[in-house]
Scaffold this active site. Structure first.
Site, short mmCIF file in Angstrom:
data_model
loop_
_atom_site.label_atom_id
_atom_site.label_comp_id
_atom_site.label_asym_id
_atom_site.label_seq_id
_atom_site.Cartn_x
_atom_site.Cartn_y
_atom_site.Cartn_z
N LYS A 83 -25.25 -2.43 29.59
CA LYS A 83 -24.08 -1.89 30.28
C LYS A 83 -24.56 -1.38 31.63
O LYS A 83 -25.64 -0.76 31.72
CB LYS A 83 -23.52 -0.74 29.43
N SER A 169 -15.33 2.04 26.80
CA SER A 169 -15.64 1.64 28.16
C SER A 169 -16.72 0.56 28.24
O SER A 169 -16.94 -0.01 29.30
CB SER A 169 -16.12 2.86 28.93
N SER A 193 -16.85 4.68 22.94
CA SER A 193 -17.03 3.50 23.80
C SER A 193 -18.00 2.44 23.32
O SER A 193 -18.14 1.41 23.98
CB SER A 193 -17.44 3.93 25.20
#
Ligand code: GLN
Length: 502
Positions: A83, A169, A193
């Site tokens: 990420k 997210s 997330s």
């Protein structure tokens, strides 16, 4: 091996093929890069990819294996994605760009052009394990969101239905793993997330106990809640990656110095005699019937496997959302003060200091980030601190105490991960409260600091549903054991989305 295409297989399968010389890291890396070529732009999964750096890391892994270095290194040569909230080293000791160094944006314009002089602990550990970094995935700005629509670089699309969100997210990571662009990926989970996008994207995702994995080099959102963890295509794969990530790191003062068990060894497939609690408050209002029936069927599968299913109560569950939306913005407002147009990334270039702060932050942060900074600043202000922040901390203690109490009588908790399947892009963007409800079943787990995993438990209207397993602090082993036993029995492990033609 299954007859799935190479890029869709599990780490467990391809590691065996690597060991016996039936494939190479170069071949695996090329398979991922081909998927990236075909789908990454449309799905908007990646913010940075360096194919040359990935291929040379793959060649190095193949050479290491060739010289006998492969034993006991299950991740050697396995391509993965991070990420874009983990810093990756992109500058040398003199501040010059390193070849193959990737930028770090945290999904924000305010970090556009930022290059980190150091690597996150997660990257260091995965490098040491021999895994091959393929790129950095798209995410909600500073990890604030549940749908990946808050990225400054555009929304991510869900490979199961490209008109829907992948969850957030960490939606770039979940969608990349679901679509064969990486064999595993890391995300961060502050209120859900990792688990929520895992659920919506049909992959396995785990948030370890707070303190189990170092947060060093993870761009901070809410420091008392943030934790990093893996996405992969099987529970066993998640156990492998967690084993490489977990452990004490002196550079993160909240990382706990406690032994890391053998997570793969814990996967006995046997849950007989375990007591598993099902909290009635987690079947929340507004939950889709297709989600509820898939989750309840998952509970039945575990009962048939010999676990004892117990009805339990966590009465403060519905205060979780309000508590989280005080604590997380409060911490975010403090953490994000560092983006001042002087130290990192974007600068408006004004001569006058205040005007520079104002214009850099005004143009660099997106709407959701500004909303959180305002909420957090308000909650921490002298006049409201006791009424909001202190009260939220008291409720936090209560939520944690309820979990602790229930987890003395059961070994783990079973719950839905998300009340809904993937929803249409744009459906909830104008209604922050509806958006915040996505995490009603995940954020209490962060508030209490506990480990949780989401494992696919079927489809509803053709879209994936996730079953959540929550455990005692530092007992990831039991969480993984329950999820793995379920996965083996349930028969959803080979589900993959039908990718649209490139
Ligand atoms: N959706 C939640 C939020 O927007 C959780 C995000 C996260 O876990 N990073 O705050």
């Amino acid at each position: 091996m299954t007859d799935l295409p190479l890029a869709d297989r599990t780490i467990t399968e391809v590691a065996e093929a690597l060991r016996t010389g039936r494939t190479s890291s170069r071949e695996l890396t090329d398979a991922c890069l081909e998927r990236i070529d075909a789908h990454a732009e449309r799905l908007n999964t990646f913010l940075a990819v360096d194919p040359d750096a990935a291929r040379s890391a793959a060649d190095a892994a193949d050479a290491a294996r060739g010289s006998g270095d492969g034993a006991d290194r299950p991740l050697l040569g396995i391509p993965y994605a991070l990420k874009d909230i983990f810093v990756t080293r992109a500058l040398d000791d003199d501040g010059r760009p390193l070849p193959g160094g990737l930028p770090t944006t945290a999904g924000s314009r305010i970090l556009e052009g930022y290059r980190s002089p150091y690597a996150s602990s997660a990257q260091e550990r995965l490098d040491a394990a021999g895994a091959v970094l393929i790129g950095k995935t798209n995410c909600d700005e500073f990890a604030m969101g549940s749908s990946n629509e808050n990225s400054a670089f555009g929304p991510v699309r869900n490979p199961w239905d490209e008109s829907t969100v992948p969850g957030g997210s960490s939606g770039g990571s979940s969608a990349a793993v679901a679509s064969g662009q990486a064999f595993f990926a890391l995300g961060t989970d502050t209120g859900g997330s990792i688990r929520q996008p895992a659920s919506l994207s049909g992959v396995v995702g785990m948030k370890p106990t707070y303190g189990r994995v170092s947060r060093y080099g993870m761009v901070a959102f809410a420091s008392s809640l943030d934790q990093c963890g893996p996405f992969a295509r099987s529970v066993r794969d998640v156990a492998l990656v967690l084993g490489a990530l977990a452990g004490h790191d002196a550079r993160d003062s909240t990382s706990v110095d406690t032994p890391v068990p053998d997570y793969v060894g814990a996967l006995t497939g046997d849950v007989r005699g375990l007591r598993l609690g099902v909290p009635r408050e987690y079947f929340v209002e507004g939950m889709e019937p297709g989600v509820e029936s898939a989750v309840r069927a998952g509970v039945e599968t575990l009962r048939e496997l010999g676990a004892e299913i117990v009805d339990v109560s966590l009465p403060s569950t519905d205060s979780g959302l309000a508590t989280y939306y005080i604590i997380a913005p409060a911490e975010a407002s403090a953490n994000l003060a560092r983006y001042d147009g002087v130290r990192y990334g974007l600068s408006a270039g004004e001569d006058e200091l205040w005007a520079n702060y104002d214009h850099t932050r005004g143009s660099g942060f997106g709407a959701e980030v500004k909303r959180r900074i305002m909420l957090g600043t308000y909650a921490l202000s002298a006049g409201y601190y006791d009424a909001y922040y202190v009260k939220a901390q008291q409720v936090r203690t209560l939520i944690k105490a309820e979990f602790d109490e229930v987890l003395t009588s059961v070994d783990a908790i079973l719950a839905p991960t998300s009340p809904t399947v993937a929803f249409k892009i744009g459906a909830k963007v104008d209604d922050p409260l509806a958006m915040y409800l996505n995490d009603a079943c995940t954020l209490p787990v962060n508030i209490a600091g506990l480990p949780g995993i989401s494992v696919p438990c079927g489809l509803s209207d053709g879209l994936p549903v996730g079953l959540q397993v929550i455990g005692r602090a530092f007992d990831e082993a039991t969480v993984l054991r329950v999820a793995d036993a379920y996965e083996r029995a349930a028969g959803f492990a080979d589900l993959r989305p039908a990718l649209a033609p490139a």
